[in-house]
Design a protein around this motif. Structure first.
Motif, PDB file in Angstrom:
ATOM      1  N   ILE A   1       0.849  -1.184   0.000  1.00 51.82           N
ATOM      2  CA  ILE A   1       0.000   0.000   0.000  1.00 51.82           C
ATOM      3  C   ILE A   1       0.885   1.235   0.000  1.00 51.82           C
ATOM      4  O   ILE A   1       1.799   1.365   0.821  1.00 51.82           O
ATOM      5  N   THR A   2       0.592   2.141  -0.935  1.00 52.19           N
ATOM      6  CA  THR A   2       1.378   3.375  -1.036  1.00 52.19           C
ATOM      7  C   THR A   2       0.526   4.575  -0.661  1.00 52.19           C
ATOM      8  O   THR A   2      -0.698   4.560  -0.799  1.00 52.19           O
ATOM      9  N   HIS A   3       1.190   5.596  -0.158  1.00 51.77           N
ATOM     10  CA  HIS A   3       0.547   6.872   0.152  1.00 51.77           C
ATOM     11  C   HIS A   3       1.458   7.966  -0.364  1.00 51.77           C
ATOM     12  O   HIS A   3       2.620   8.063   0.047  1.00 51.77           O
ATOM     13  N   ARG A   4       0.926   8.758  -1.289  1.00 46.17           N
ATOM     14  CA  ARG A   4       1.708   9.815  -1.937  1.00 46.17           C
ATOM     15  C   ARG A   4       2.976   9.278  -2.592  1.00 46.17           C
ATOM     16  O   ARG A   4       4.050   9.878  -2.512  1.00 46.17           O
ATOM     17  N   GLY A   5       2.842   8.111  -3.194  1.00 45.54           N
ATOM     18  CA  GLY A   5       3.936   7.537  -3.960  1.00 45.54           C
ATOM     19  C   GLY A   5       4.974   6.760  -3.173  1.00 45.54           C
ATOM     20  O   GLY A   5       5.885   6.195  -3.748  1.00 45.54           O
ATOM     21  N   LYS A   6       4.835   6.700  -1.849  1.00 44.10           N
ATOM     22  CA  LYS A   6       5.806   5.974  -1.027  1.00 44.10           C
ATOM     23  C   LYS A   6       5.131   4.773  -0.373  1.00 44.10           C
ATOM     24  O   LYS A   6       4.008   4.880   0.124  1.00 44.10           O
ATOM     25  N   ALA A   7       5.826   3.653  -0.354  1.00 43.13           N
ATOM     26  CA  ALA A   7       5.290   2.450   0.275  1.00 43.13           C
ATOM     27  C   ALA A   7       5.158   2.679   1.786  1.00 43.13           C
ATOM     28  O   ALA A   7       6.096   3.119   2.443  1.00 43.13           O
ATOM     29  N   LYS A   8       3.967   2.410   2.313  1.00 42.36           N
ATOM     30  CA  LYS A   8       3.696   2.632   3.737  1.00 42.36           C
ATOM     31  C   LYS A   8       3.347   1.354   4.484  1.00 42.36           C
ATOM     32  O   LYS A   8       3.578   1.259   5.679  1.00 42.36           O
ATOM     33  N   ALA A   9       2.765   0.370   3.798  1.00 42.59           N
ATOM     34  CA  ALA A   9       2.347  -0.856   4.481  1.00 42.59           C
ATOM     35  C   ALA A   9       2.363  -2.013   3.490  1.00 42.59           C
ATOM     36  O   ALA A   9       2.365  -1.820   2.272  1.00 42.59           O
ATOM     37  N   LYS A  10       2.363  -3.211   4.071  1.00 33.45           N
ATOM     38  CA  LYS A  10       2.332  -4.407   3.247  1.00 33.45           C
ATOM     39  C   LYS A  10       1.327  -5.375   3.851  1.00 33.45           C
ATOM     40  O   LYS A  10       1.394  -5.693   5.042  1.00 33.45           O
ATOM     41  N   LEU A  11       0.382  -5.816   3.047  1.00 32.28           N
ATOM     42  CA  LEU A  11      -0.580  -6.830   3.460  1.00 32.28           C
ATOM     43  C   LEU A  11      -0.083  -8.175   2.960  1.00 32.28           C
ATOM     44  O   LEU A  11       0.249  -8.325   1.785  1.00 32.28           O
ATOM     45  N   ILE A  12      -0.045  -9.143   3.856  1.00 26.88           N
ATOM     46  CA  ILE A  12       0.355 -10.490   3.465  1.00 26.88           C
ATOM     47  C   ILE A  12      -0.784 -11.438   3.801  1.00 26.88           C
ATOM     48  O   ILE A  12      -1.563 -11.196   4.721  1.00 26.88           O
ATOM     49  N   SER A  13      -0.900 -12.513   3.050  1.00 24.43           N
ATOM     50  CA  SER A  13      -1.982 -13.459   3.293  1.00 24.43           C
ATOM     51  C   SER A  13      -1.732 -14.206   4.597  1.00 24.43           C
ATOM     52  O   SER A  13      -0.591 -14.482   4.979  1.00 24.43           O
ATOM     53  N   TYR A  14      -2.812 -14.517   5.270  1.00 22.21           N
ATOM     54  CA  TYR A  14      -2.757 -15.192   6.564  1.00 22.21           C
ATOM     55  C   TYR A  14      -2.649 -16.686   6.345  1.00 22.21           C
ATOM     56  O   TYR A  14      -3.378 -17.275   5.548  1.00 22.21           O
ATOM     57  N   ASP A  15      -1.742 -17.325   7.077  1.00 22.14           N
ATOM     58  CA  ASP A  15      -1.525 -18.762   6.952  1.00 22.14           C
ATOM     59  C   ASP A  15      -1.958 -19.435   8.247  1.00 22.14           C
ATOM     60  O   ASP A  15      -1.377 -19.182   9.300  1.00 22.14           O
TER      61      ASP A  15
END
Length: 76
Positions: free
Chosen positions: A27-41
């Protein structure tokens, strides 16, 4: 996959579909990566017998019983 914060707000169900296929979402905000969602195992869940830890690790009662007893009304 990379999405913006606005995409996250308006297309959450689509992102859940992407995650269910095993793909990570950045997930980016104003062109910079801010978060990462990963699938739940499910295979990485903590075993149920290790649910208590710390100062309660040596007690035999389960957490629900201990908390319920703490919330009871005190009688003097």
């Amino acid at each position: 996959m990379t999405v913006t914060a606005k995409d996250l707000r308006f297309n959450v169900s689509f992102l859940f579909d992407v995650l269910s296929k095993g793909e990570d979402v950045t997930i980016t905000h104003r062109g910079k990566a801010k978060a990462k969602l990963i699938s739940y195992d499910d295979s990485q869940q903590i075993p149920k017998d290790d649910a208590m830890f710390g100062m309660w690790s040596d007690l035999n009662d389960d957490v629900d019983t201990l908390v319920r007893n703490m919330r009871k009304r005190r009688e003097f």
